[in-house]
Scaffold this active site. Structure first.
Site, mmCIF file in Angstrom:
data_model
loop_
_atom_site.group_PDB
_atom_site.id
_atom_site.type_symbol
_atom_site.label_atom_id
_atom_site.label_comp_id
_atom_site.label_asym_id
_atom_site.label_seq_id
_atom_site.Cartn_x
_atom_site.Cartn_y
_atom_site.Cartn_z
ATOM 1 N N SER A 131 10.251 52.003 119.602
ATOM 2 C CA SER A 131 9.096 51.239 120.169
ATOM 3 C C SER A 131 8.126 51.790 119.769
ATOM 4 O O SER A 131 6.736 50.575 120.389
ATOM 5 C CB SER A 131 8.980 52.015 120.967
ATOM 6 O OG SER A 131 10.178 50.629 122.122
ATOM 7 N N LYS A 178 -0.681 53.889 126.306
ATOM 8 C CA LYS A 178 0.967 52.474 126.808
ATOM 9 C C LYS A 178 0.590 53.281 128.327
ATOM 10 O O LYS A 178 0.773 54.352 128.297
ATOM 11 C CB LYS A 178 1.779 53.372 125.891
ATOM 12 C CG LYS A 178 3.171 52.054 125.727
ATOM 13 C CD LYS A 178 4.078 52.743 125.375
ATOM 14 C CE LYS A 178 5.672 52.053 125.372
ATOM 15 N NZ LYS A 178 7.043 52.698 124.638
ATOM 16 N N SER A 189 8.782 48.101 121.942
ATOM 17 C CA SER A 189 8.364 47.978 123.041
ATOM 18 C C SER A 189 6.508 48.314 122.959
ATOM 19 O O SER A 189 5.529 48.182 123.782
ATOM 20 C CB SER A 189 8.386 49.234 124.228
ATOM 21 O OG SER A 189 8.108 50.794 124.427
HETATM 22 N N1 GLN Z 1 14.015 48.026 121.602
HETATM 23 C C1 GLN Z 1 15.091 48.761 121.866
HETATM 24 C C2 GLN Z 1 15.084 48.525 123.186
HETATM 25 O O1 GLN Z 1 15.369 47.863 124.075
HETATM 26 C C3 GLN Z 1 14.341 50.281 122.311
HETATM 27 C C4 GLN Z 1 13.063 50.751 122.772
HETATM 28 C C5 GLN Z 1 12.633 51.684 122.784
HETATM 29 O O2 GLN Z 1 12.220 52.341 121.770
HETATM 30 N N2 GLN Z 1 11.531 51.869 123.949
HETATM 31 O O3 GLN Z 1 15.468 49.885 124.131
#
Ligand code: GLN
Length: 486
Positions: free
Chosen positions: A175, A76, A151
């Site tokens: 995410s 990532k 994400s």
């Molecule tokens: N969707 C959540 C956020 O926008 C979690 C994102 C994540 O786990 N990085 O914060």
């Protein structure tokens, strides 16, 4: 080659069926052919990958290969990688070449893996659909009209599409688990503190955790063996022995006590997702597990508490992007304040700005007690809910997400996007580990079964997921890519 699991690829390399160079070339070719459509990678690093593959083949020829030697992975683009562009999905870092490797990257390299490149993500890991990327949205390999989740959407899509056998993700509120669910792969968010955060671009430091995304639980175990463990450079990384995560995979499940949180099967859950999850639970019963309902009474406070705590931490972490030392700098600033203002206004996307504003507000004098402190108290209650449940059961199960992958552009406002994480976010607030495992489809879109355990129960989770994968074949299904002929 690209349909094999990491474990199968390791066996093929050991048996001399093909070399790491051949495997790497094959996957680079697939990325070249298919990723124009999918957009799962921000940066592909063919030269570094082939050099690492050759080095791995040489290590093997010397008889010094370990379990991961020569296995390709994708990373990532939130993990710093020495000499390689590291963007966090943001225009702010579109030219940032990291001067060092994140701890996880260091450990993967030391284990002999071959990094194929850096995967797309929501900007600074803020999002649930991978649509908030300065480098464009990622498509779901199962259905090009659907999002891959976020994400870590690029990592999930790359693995599902057979561009990489495994990838690294991070999970702050879901995410790893939600994109794994949307793309029909297996993802593990470890216990907070199990894997070093050093060198991972920070979003919300008390919630962020890195973990593996792969086809199977067995592959996640293999990767955990390499990445878990104490790192003195991350003060929250726990000094605690690292087991061989593969040793318990085959343990029988008879007597396993499964809890189904009542709050995870309520309003808003797609009935077809619920049916798939209940069918998965029935598989566990046939393997000797017992099932009971439990309650996590503070579940509905998880999203509000998270959207105070995460933006607060983000506003502090993102203060460093000021146009002075690194990252985007505006043209011809008039003075220092103008430099700060315009560099940040130009570099950050809309969702990141929204969170910086919310976080700055909740941390400001007069609001801190009402918002941030209160959210931390709620967090404590959420954690206690889980600890109470784990007094009664070994693992919790439920859906990873209320729906299968939604359409690109479907979530029109930020709050409806935030609500997507209803089943994953509390887990980060509590710091416990969680997995998503492929458990069926709604139409052509995958469904993820979420499995949760108490702190440091990764071995148990992997065992529980692996036994399910021995009994089912959802994790073996592959999407048909657009112009795939052979
Ligand atoms: N969707 C959540 C956020 O926008 C979690 C994102 C994540 O786990 N990085 O914060």
């Amino acid at each position: 080659m690209h349909d094999k699991t990491l474990t199968e690829l390791a066996a093929s390399l050991a048996a001399g069926e093909f070399t790491s160079r051949e495997l790497t070339e094959h996957l680079l070719g697939r990325i070249e052919r298919h990723d124009g459509d999918l957009n799962s990678f921000i940066t592909v690093t063919p030269e570094q990958a082939l050099a690492a593959a050759d080095a791995a083949d040489a290590t093997r020829a010397r008889g010094e290969a370990g379990p991961l030697t020569g296995l390709p992975v994708a990373i990532k683009d939130l993990f710093c990688t020495d000499g390689v562009l590291t963007t966090a999905g943001s225009k702010m870092l579109e030219n940032f070449v990291a001067p060092y490797d994140a701890c996880v990257v260091e450990r993967l390299k030391a284990a002999g893996t071959v990094s194929l490149g850096k995967t797309n993500l929501d900007e600074f890991a803020m999002g649930s659909s991978n649509e908030n990327s300065a480098f464009g949205a990622v498509k779901n390999p199962w259905d090009s009209g659907a999002v891959p989740g976020g994400s870590s959407g690029g990592s999930a899509a790359a693995v599902a599409a057979g561009l990489a056998p495994a990838a690294m993700g991070t999970d702050t509120g879901g995410s790893i688990r939600q994109p794994a669910a949307f793309c029909g792969i297996t993802g593990l968010k470890p216990t907070y503190g199990r894997v070093s955060r050093w060198g991972i671009i920070a979003y919300a430091s008390s919630l962020d955790q890195a973990g593996p995304m792969a086809r199977t639980a067995e592959d996640c175990a293999l990767l955990m063996n390499a990445i878990a463990g104490h790192d003195p450079r991350d003060s929250t990384c726990v000094a605690r022995g690292v087991p061989d995560y593969r040793t318990e995979l085959a343990a029988p499940l008879s007597g396993l006590k499964i809890g189904l949180p009542r709050e995870y099967f309520g309003d808003g859950l797609d009935p077809a997702v619920e049916a798939a999850v209940r069918e998965a639970v029935a598989v566990y019963e046939s393997l000797g597990a017992t099932v009971r309902e439990v309650s996590l009474p503070h579940t509905h406070y998880a999203i509000p508490a998270y959207y105070v705590i995460a933006p607060a931490e983000a506003s502090s972490n993102l203060a460093r992007y000021d146009g002075v030392r690194f990252g985007h700098r505006c043209e011809a600033p008039r003075d220092l304040i103008d430099l700060y203002k315009r560099s940040r206004a130009e570099g950050f996307g809309e969702e990141v700005k929204r969170r910086i504003l919310i976080g700055t507000h909740t941390l400001s004098e007069g609001f801190f007690d009402a918002y941030y402190k209160k959210a931390q108290q709620v967090r404590r209650l959420i954690r206690q809910d889980f600890l109470d449940a784990f007094e009664e059961v070994d693992v919790l199960m439920g859906p990873a997400s209320p729906t299968p992958a939604f359409d690109l552009g479907a979530q029109k406002d930020p709050v409806s996007m935030y609500l997507q994480d209803i089943y994953t976010i509390a887990v980060n607030l509590a710091g416990i580990p969680g997995m998503s495992v492929p458990a069926g489809f709604v139409g052509d879109r995958p469904v993820g079964l979420q499995i949760l355990g108490t702190h440091f129960a990764e071995q148990r989770l992997l065992n529980v997921a692996h036994q399910y994968q021995q009994a089912t074949d959802w994790h073996l299904r592959r999407p048909k890519l657009a112009e795939e002929s052979a």
